[in-house]
Design an enzyme around this catalytic site. Structure first.
Site, PDB file in Angstrom:
ATOM      1  N   SER A 119       4.782  74.949  47.425  1.00 49.16           N
ATOM      2  CA  SER A 119       4.599  73.370  47.588  1.00 49.16           C
ATOM      3  C   SER A 119       3.324  72.947  48.391  1.00 49.16           C
ATOM      4  O   SER A 119       2.602  72.142  48.031  1.00 49.16           O
ATOM      5  CB  SER A 119       5.745  72.593  48.250  1.00 49.16           C
ATOM      6  OG  SER A 119       5.817  72.757  49.560  1.00 49.16           O
ATOM      7  N   LYS A 156       5.316  69.385  54.816  1.00 51.67           N
ATOM      8  CA  LYS A 156       4.674  68.774  53.948  1.00 51.67           C
ATOM      9  C   LYS A 156       3.644  67.916  54.814  1.00 51.67           C
ATOM     10  O   LYS A 156       3.515  67.738  55.888  1.00 51.67           O
ATOM     11  CB  LYS A 156       5.478  67.734  53.229  1.00 51.67           C
ATOM     12  CG  LYS A 156       6.576  68.198  52.321  1.00 51.67           C
ATOM     13  CD  LYS A 156       5.899  68.982  51.103  1.00 51.67           C
ATOM     14  CE  LYS A 156       6.941  69.408  50.015  1.00 51.67           C
ATOM     15  NZ  LYS A 156       7.815  70.560  50.568  1.00 51.67           N
TER      16      LYS A 156
END
EC number: 3.4.21.88
Length: 202
Positions: A119, A156
């Protein structure tokens, strides 16, 4: 080696830290004062328990006669898969220790986290990489963080506005994770400060 109780670990840590800072172990009186024991005798009992468990040796006839036997692991702890509801740095999550100088990262790294997934691919954080993490909750919008949502740990980019947190991927194939702080448990575990791939810092 037998597991230490919480109190025994506190005594051991105090002895280790005192040795690192002053070059000599603390006296029983110093241990008692630092840890709130009523008398040096209580410190002596804990030291005897540590000696029975094989982590220290008591040298008779000396007020500072304590020698550490339990070797500290060198390097940064490497965190693998994290079990639900447990602290990130719990002993059972540590796969091993990686011999890398924490000060090569700014701010210095406290642990390494094995990256799972792609990701964050577009900023060079790939599946299987070791992410160097500075343990802190003092982070700003736009920084790449290690966060825990309920019992899931993720890496993230942070965007926080009021009670809403967005955790943004760096890969168009992934969707942002949106967290409502009024409804979900959310914790910042640390700040990403570097990546190690195939044994090399990049």
């Amino acid at each position: 080696m037998k597991a230490l109780t919480t109190r025994q670990q506190e005594v051991y840590d105090l002895v280790r830290d005192h040795l690192a800072q002053t070059g000599m172990p603390p006296t029983r009186a110093e241990i008692a004062q630092r840890l709130g024991f009523r008398s040096p005798n209580a410190a002596e009992e804990h030291l005897k328990a540590l000696a029975r468990k094989g982590v220290i040796e008591i040298v008779s006839g000396a007020s500072r006669g304590i020698r550490l036997l339990m070797e500290e692991e060198d390097g940064l702890p490497l965190i693998g898969r994290v079990a639900a509801g447990e602290p990130l740095l719990a002993q059972q999550h540590i796969e091993g220790h990686y011999k890398v100088d924490p000060s090569m990262f700014k701010p210095s790294a406290d642990f390494l986290l094995r990256v799972n997934g792609m990701s964050m691919r577009d900023i060079g954080i790939l599946d299987g990489d070791l992410l160097a993490v500075h343990k802190t909750q003092d982070v700003r919008n736009g920084q790449v963080v290690v966060a825990r949502i309920d019992d899931e740990v993720t890496v993230k980019r942070l965007k926080k506005q009021g009670n809403i947190v967005q955790l943004l991927p760096e890969n168009s194939e992934f969707q942002p994770i949106v967290v409502d702080l009024r409804e979900q448990s959310f914790t910042i575990e640390g700040l990403a400060v570097g990546v190690i791939r195939n044994g090399d810092w990049i």
